[in-house]
Design a protein around this motif. Structure first.
Motif, PDB file in Angstrom:
ATOM      1  N   ASN A  12       0.799  -1.222   0.000  1.00  0.00           N
ATOM      2  CA  ASN A  12       0.000   0.000   0.000  1.00  0.00           C
ATOM      3  C   ASN A  12       0.834   1.276   0.000  1.00  0.00           C
ATOM      4  O   ASN A  12       0.536   2.231  -0.712  1.00  0.00           O
ATOM      5  CB  ASN A  12      -0.940   0.012   1.213  1.00  0.00           C
ATOM      6  N   GLY A  13       1.893   1.307   0.839  1.00  0.00           N
ATOM      7  CA  GLY A  13       2.717   2.509   0.908  1.00  0.00           C
ATOM      8  C   GLY A  13       3.390   2.824  -0.412  1.00  0.00           C
ATOM      9  O   GLY A  13       3.372   3.968  -0.886  1.00  0.00           O
ATOM     10  N   ALA A  14       3.993   1.803  -1.027  1.00  0.00           N
ATOM     11  CA  ALA A  14       4.656   1.989  -2.313  1.00  0.00           C
ATOM     12  C   ALA A  14       3.648   2.318  -3.407  1.00  0.00           C
ATOM     13  O   ALA A  14       3.885   3.185  -4.259  1.00  0.00           O
ATOM     14  CB  ALA A  14       5.441   0.734  -2.679  1.00  0.00           C
ATOM     15  N   PHE A  15       2.501   1.637  -3.378  1.00  0.00           N
ATOM     16  CA  PHE A  15       1.469   1.851  -4.393  1.00  0.00           C
ATOM     17  C   PHE A  15       0.992   3.305  -4.379  1.00  0.00           C
ATOM     18  O   PHE A  15       0.937   3.983  -5.418  1.00  0.00           O
ATOM     19  CB  PHE A  15       0.294   0.902  -4.139  1.00  0.00           C
ATOM     20  N   LYS A  16       0.648   3.802  -3.196  1.00  0.00           N
ATOM     21  CA  LYS A  16       0.132   5.168  -3.093  1.00  0.00           C
ATOM     22  C   LYS A  16       1.198   6.189  -3.470  1.00  0.00           C
ATOM     23  O   LYS A  16       0.909   7.200  -4.137  1.00  0.00           O
ATOM     24  CB  LYS A  16      -0.371   5.419  -1.675  1.00  0.00           C
ATOM     25  N   LEU A 354      -0.463  -5.588  -3.929  1.00  0.00           N
ATOM     26  CA  LEU A 354      -0.232  -6.944  -3.447  1.00  0.00           C
ATOM     27  C   LEU A 354      -1.467  -7.420  -2.706  1.00  0.00           C
ATOM     28  O   LEU A 354      -2.046  -6.675  -1.906  1.00  0.00           O
ATOM     29  CB  LEU A 354       0.970  -6.971  -2.496  1.00  0.00           C
ATOM     30  N   PRO A 355      -1.880  -8.674  -2.901  1.00  0.00           N
ATOM     31  CA  PRO A 355      -3.092  -9.174  -2.226  1.00  0.00           C
ATOM     32  C   PRO A 355      -3.030  -9.036  -0.715  1.00  0.00           C
ATOM     33  O   PRO A 355      -3.999  -8.626  -0.086  1.00  0.00           O
ATOM     34  CB  PRO A 355      -3.129 -10.650  -2.639  1.00  0.00           C
ATOM     35  N   GLU A 356      -1.864  -9.352  -0.118  1.00  0.00           N
ATOM     36  CA  GLU A 356      -1.764  -9.314   1.328  1.00  0.00           C
ATOM     37  C   GLU A 356      -1.699  -7.882   1.856  1.00  0.00           C
ATOM     38  O   GLU A 356      -1.775  -7.639   3.051  1.00  0.00           O
ATOM     39  CB  GLU A 356      -0.550 -10.089   1.842  1.00  0.00           C
ATOM     40  N   SER A 357      -1.541  -6.910   0.921  1.00  0.00           N
ATOM     41  CA  SER A 357      -1.472  -5.514   1.332  1.00  0.00           C
ATOM     42  C   SER A 357      -2.683  -4.724   0.850  1.00  0.00           C
ATOM     43  O   SER A 357      -2.743  -3.532   1.011  1.00  0.00           O
ATOM     44  CB  SER A 357      -0.196  -4.875   0.777  1.00  0.00           C
ATOM     45  N   ALA A 358      -3.637  -5.418   0.234  1.00  0.00           N
ATOM     46  CA  ALA A 358      -4.782  -4.721  -0.341  1.00  0.00           C
ATOM     47  C   ALA A 358      -5.655  -4.106   0.747  1.00  0.00           C
ATOM     48  O   ALA A 358      -5.782  -4.634   1.839  1.00  0.00           O
ATOM     49  CB  ALA A 358      -5.613  -5.685  -1.181  1.00  0.00           C
ATOM     50  N   VAL A 359      -6.232  -2.967   0.427  1.00  0.00           N
ATOM     51  CA  VAL A 359      -7.130  -2.291   1.367  1.00  0.00           C
ATOM     52  C   VAL A 359      -8.445  -3.068   1.478  1.00  0.00           C
ATOM     53  O   VAL A 359      -8.982  -3.504   0.474  1.00  0.00           O
ATOM     54  CB  VAL A 359      -7.415  -0.856   0.869  1.00  0.00           C
TER      55      VAL A 359
END
Length: 359
Positions: A12-16, A354-359
């Motif tokens: 999430n952090g990298a994605f955003k 990433l699935p394990e990091s999905a909101v």
């Protein structure tokens, strides 16, 4: 429609961050490399692209955190001519040859022979003195019954570890202790990793080669490495037993982790491969960018699969070597696509969560 060869996913952090501000190579503070044996061949062309087109744009220090074959790949990255080192590794790995029925001692000796080819005369010094990279090798020190080299006792110990692991991953601490061999110039983000007993050993001329051999020492397939210089006496084995795909902190401060990987999902430990519910801590992958071959690409590989160590049993030596050469040739497609994404600044548009990091 253009065929997609690579998948790009992020925590999430990298994605955003990348979706909001774009991708700056200088934001990469760590490159992670997982366990996987012969699977690394699907990444050898991508590794070439990374060290030639991306690494010159990085801002140091950059941590290389590897287990098993990941540490072998990074032993190439951190040499002054990384492409030449990758080429030596690829050739020696593909061309490895054995007697009709090799035992554990023959396989272990061949492993050291391949590493000597990879490192050459100056590789150890180049790794320890590299101006950009800080190399860190994660192995394990065997405890209790898994410290035995008797195959029956060791096999029983591994079975016990696998059984208890289904109940609690922390139970692996009864059988193994993390052994972090680190570059003391800059401490890695995983220096204080929790969850398991942890031993820290400074990398040196005297132990770097043993550390790399140890982290690839698959139990029952290769002999463990005994009494490594600077470390607690004992038997050291494959780091993937606990940290198969690195369920530990690997991103430093506000910087991101680049993770070239065989798959588009992460499995915490070696014994978790069939435990679909076992996922890494989302905090550990929050700043991770995972790059992997797409399912579509894998379906077009020779035999529609990524190489693995079962190929030694499935194919004749001649067939195996040819299949691996064909795979490496096909994987130029991955390098080309990676270079295109970087050159055209397409990462933000291609990124998934990433699935394990999905909101």
């Amino acid at each position: 429609m253009k065929q997609v060869s690579l998948t790009f996913k992020a925590g999430n952090g990298a994605f955003k961050s990348i979706r909001s501000h774009g991708f700056d190579p200088a934001s990469i503070g760590t490159i992670a490399g997982a366990s996987g044996g012969a699977k690394w061949l699907v990444l050898s062309q991508l590794d070439r692209a990374i060290v030639t087109s991306l690494v010159p744009r990085l801002s140091g220090p950059v941590h290389l955190i590897g287990t098993s074959i990941g540490s072998w790949r990074f032993a190439c990255y951190a040499q002054l001519d990384p492409v030449a080192a990758i080429e030596r590794f690829e050739s020696a790995y593909i061309e490895q040859r054995y007697s009709a029925r090799p035992d554990i001692h023959e396989i272990t000796a061949k492993t050291r022979e391949i590493l000597s080819v990879v490192l050459g005369d100056t590789g150890i010094a180049e790794i320890l003195e590299h101006p950009l990279f800080r190399s860190h090798v994660m192995a394990v020190r065997s405890r209790n019954i898994t410290a035995s080299e008797n195959k029956w006792l060791l096999g029983f110990g591994l079975l016990a570890a696998a059984t208890l692991n289904t109940i609690s991953r922390r139970s692996l601490g009864l059988f193994f202790e993390r052994a972090l061999f680190y570059d003391a110039r800059d401490l890695p983000p995983c220096f204080d990793a929790g969850g398991f007993p942890l031993q820290r050993i400074e990398l040196s001329n005297a132990n770097l080669q043993d550390a790399i051999v140890a982290t690839g020492a698959i139990p029952l397939a290769l002999s463990g490495v005994r009494d490594i210089s600077g470390a607690t006496p004992g038997i050291y084995r494959d780091g993937g037993l606990i940290d198969y795909h690195h369920d530990l902190p690997h991103s430093s401060k506000e910087r991101l982790t680049l993770y070239p990987h065989f798959f588009d999902r992460l499995i915490p430990g070696w014994f978790d491969k069939r435990l679909r519910w076992r996922r890494p801590n989302a905090a550990h992958t929050d700043k991770t960018i995972l790059i992997s071959p797409s399912d579509e690409f894998v379906s077009r590989l020779p035999n529609a699969k990524i190489p693995d160590r079962t190929d030694f049993l499935k194919y004749s030596p001649v067939e195996r070597r040819q299949a691996w050469r064909d795979c490496v040739a096909a994987c130029e497609e991955l390098a080309d696509e990676f270079n295109e994404v970087m050159e055209k600044d397409q990462l933000a548009a291609r990124l998934q969560t990433l699935p394990e990091s999905a909101v």
